[in-house]
Design an enzyme around this catalytic site. Structure first.
Site, short mmCIF file in Angstrom:
data_model
loop_
_atom_site.label_atom_id
_atom_site.label_comp_id
_atom_site.label_asym_id
_atom_site.label_seq_id
_atom_site.Cartn_x
_atom_site.Cartn_y
_atom_site.Cartn_z
N LEU A 198 0.86 -1.18 0.00
CA LEU A 198 0.00 0.00 0.00
C LEU A 198 0.89 1.23 0.00
O LEU A 198 1.86 1.30 0.76
CB LEU A 198 -0.89 0.03 1.25
CG LEU A 198 -2.20 -0.75 1.24
CD1 LEU A 198 -2.92 -0.59 2.58
CD2 LEU A 198 -3.11 -0.30 0.12
N ASP A 199 0.58 2.22 -0.82
CA ASP A 199 1.33 3.46 -0.82
C ASP A 199 1.25 4.12 0.56
O ASP A 199 0.26 3.94 1.27
CB ASP A 199 0.79 4.42 -1.88
CG ASP A 199 1.09 3.95 -3.30
OD1 ASP A 199 2.05 3.17 -3.46
OD2 ASP A 199 0.37 4.35 -4.23
N PRO A 200 2.25 4.91 0.94
CA PRO A 200 2.26 5.53 2.28
C PRO A 200 1.00 6.32 2.62
O PRO A 200 0.52 6.27 3.75
CB PRO A 200 3.49 6.45 2.21
CG PRO A 200 4.41 5.78 1.25
CD PRO A 200 3.50 5.18 0.20
#
Length: 294
Positions: free
Chosen positions: A38-40
């Site tokens: 998951l992206d930050p």
């Protein structure tokens, strides 16, 4: 050793690797991995495998995922989401209705081809795309085929005083889909610059956001020696076809021997009673133990 699956609610501001690192310290367990980056900035379900469950994590990453997010029409960014710098602005189309948006969204259903964003971890010639982007270098990006099974608007169109339009959406998609790219491509199809202004993963590998735990909640439970957040390893093979085996077949599997089973599936999750004991792989007309979990 701790074994099982954790339905983690990843919070904004941390990478998937950050979450794994913190859980390793919290659980005093080195063997921990995640099932799908998951992206930050993205909140939501991050499946975590602990101990023996890391051996089935690859089957969790193959599962489809469900996201809920927001598209902003009116300008694009370097990263295709709200964290990037503005690249271009454009006026909204003269005619922009909910019917037009809905109709355009349906054109993305089924198999589509995407070009990954420059700010992504996709590797080209051994380097990640975001490394090229940060160095100001251009590189040809490999296109990939993904499947969109649901893409629908979930809120009215919200027109702002500064000439933007925002609306919420829900998407169900295959592994490897870049939802921010989907938001950009939707804007392009509508004739306007766009980006993804919010995203959360609401479901992945059969796990949902409603039953997920934050790192803080897990830390609190561990301090009380409460481990109910740990799900059985069987959750990690929920998307594989199930085959129940008898005692004789269990013995054969434990010795790594092949079995003749009534199935044509390329992979099977072999169960003895309620417990998964192996992943079996089709070889010619028989099944060979690919991973033995006992």
């Amino acid at each position: 050793m701790i074994n099982g699956i954790i339905n983690l609610k990843k919070e904004a501001g941390m990478t998937s690797h950050d979450a794994v690192f913190k859980l390793r310290k919290l659980l005093q367990e080195k063997k921990i991995g995640h099932g799908g980056t998951l992206d930050p900035d993205v909140v939501g379900v991050l499946p975590i495998a602990v101990g023996k469950a890391t051996r089935v994590i690859e089957y969790m990453t193959e599962a489809g995922k469900v996201y809920e997010g927001q598209v902003t029409l009116g300008y694009s960014t370097t990263t295709e989401d709200a964290s990037g710098e503005v690249v271009a602005r454009s006026s909204l189309p003269a005619v922009l209705t909910e019917e037009l948006v809905d109709q355009t969204m349906t054109t993305f259903l089924g198999k589509i081809t995407q070009t990954p964003p420059m700010y992504s971890a996709v590797k080209v010639n051994g380097r990640k795309l975001y490394e090229y982007a940060r160095a100001g270098e251009s590189v040809e990006r490999p296109r990939r085929e993904v499947t969109i099974s649901l893409f629908e608007r979930t809120s009215p169109l919200n027109f702002t005083e500064d000439g933007l339009c925002r609306f919420s959406f829900k998407v169900a998609c295959s592994k490897g889909t870049y939802v921010r790219t989907l938001a950009v491509d939707l804007g392009r199809a509508l004739g306007v610059e766009s980006h993804m202004s919010f995203l959360q993963r609401s479901a992945s590998a059969g796990l949902t956001l409603e039953t997920a735990y934050t790192l803080g909640e897990i830390a609190d439970m561990v301090s009380k020696q409460e481990m109910s957040f740990l799900l059985p390893i069987e959750y990690g093979v929920a998307d594989l076809p199930k085959m129940v085996i008898d005692d004789t077949e269990l013995t054969e599997i434990s010795f790594g021997r092949r079995l003749s089973l009534p199935s044509q599936e390329p992979l099977l999750a072999a169960f003895h009673g309620e417990k998964v004991i192996a992943i079996l792989e089709k070889r010619d007309q028989e099944y060979k133990p690919k991973k033995v979990l006992i």
